[in-house]
Design a protein around this motif. Structure first.
Motif, PDB file in Angstrom:
ATOM      1  N   LEU A 148       0.830  -1.201   0.000  1.00  0.00           N
ATOM      2  CA  LEU A 148       0.000   0.000   0.000  1.00  0.00           C
ATOM      3  C   LEU A 148       0.865   1.251   0.000  1.00  0.00           C
ATOM      4  N   GLY A 149       1.903   1.235   0.806  1.00  0.00           N
ATOM      5  CA  GLY A 149       2.812   2.379   0.854  1.00  0.00           C
ATOM      6  C   GLY A 149       3.575   2.587  -0.440  1.00  0.00           C
ATOM      7  N   LEU A 150       3.946   1.498  -1.088  1.00  0.00           N
ATOM      8  CA  LEU A 150       4.700   1.611  -2.338  1.00  0.00           C
ATOM      9  C   LEU A 150       3.855   2.146  -3.485  1.00  0.00           C
ATOM     10  N   THR A 151       2.550   1.996  -3.387  1.00  0.00           N
ATOM     11  CA  THR A 151       1.683   2.497  -4.458  1.00  0.00           C
ATOM     12  C   THR A 151       1.206   3.924  -4.198  1.00  0.00           C
ATOM     13  N   THR A 152       1.605   4.499  -3.069  1.00  0.00           N
ATOM     14  CA  THR A 152       1.222   5.879  -2.758  1.00  0.00           C
ATOM     15  C   THR A 152       2.272   6.828  -3.312  1.00  0.00           C
ATOM     16  N   HIS A 153       1.842   7.816  -4.063  1.00  0.00           N
ATOM     17  CA  HIS A 153       2.753   8.787  -4.656  1.00  0.00           C
ATOM     18  C   HIS A 153       2.737  10.068  -3.835  1.00  0.00           C
ATOM     19  N   ILE A 154       3.916  10.636  -3.632  1.00  0.00           N
ATOM     20  CA  ILE A 154       4.039  11.883  -2.880  1.00  0.00           C
ATOM     21  C   ILE A 154       3.213  12.982  -3.533  1.00  0.00           C
ATOM     22  N   SER A 155       3.153  12.989  -4.850  1.00  0.00           N
ATOM     23  CA  SER A 155       2.385  14.032  -5.544  1.00  0.00           C
ATOM     24  C   SER A 155       0.898  13.959  -5.175  1.00  0.00           C
ATOM     25  N   ALA A 156       0.378  12.753  -4.964  1.00  0.00           N
ATOM     26  CA  ALA A 156      -1.019  12.607  -4.573  1.00  0.00           C
ATOM     27  C   ALA A 156      -1.244  13.152  -3.165  1.00  0.00           C
ATOM     28  N   ILE A 157      -0.269  12.960  -2.290  1.00  0.00           N
ATOM     29  CA  ILE A 157      -0.378  13.495  -0.935  1.00  0.00           C
ATOM     30  C   ILE A 157      -0.326  15.017  -0.972  1.00  0.00           C
TER      31      ILE A 157
END
Length: 101
Positions: free
Chosen positions: A59-68
């Motif tokens: 789950l963490g690996l699929t999260t992009h900083i740009s989305a945050i």
């Protein structure tokens, strides 16, 4: 007079059953009967911990900083407040249950 398209959307949709929740309750109930040997339960708990860590990592690996960044500060603030609430609430529950035992 309503069209057939409108009447079709007004019909109630079928209830979706979260099967993982049903299986969780069944397994929790089964476990409460203490039918499995303690060594097997320990191995299953270890496997569960590994699988949960893998799922969290994925789950963490699929999260992009740009989305945050795009979401802004409000969701981060809410998540932080909920995190503190869960930690403090869990600690209080453990404290009070520990006093009764």
């Amino acid at each position: 007079m309503p069209s057939s398209k409108q009447s079709a959307t007004k019909q109630k949709s079928a209830i979706t059953i979260p099967w993982f929740a049903v299986f969780f309750i069944v397994v929790a109930g089964f476990n409460s009967f203490d039918l499995l040997p303690a060594a097997l339960v320990h191995q299953l708990i270890t496997l569960d911990t590994i699988l949960l860590a893998m799922a969290m990592a994925a789950l963490g690996l699929t999260t992009h900083i740009s989305a945050i960044r795009q979401a802004g500060i409000k969701p981060i603030l809410l998540a932080s407040i909920l995190f503190v609430w869960l930690v403090v609430g869990g600690a209080l529950i453990n404290h009070f249950v520990g006093m009764w035992i």
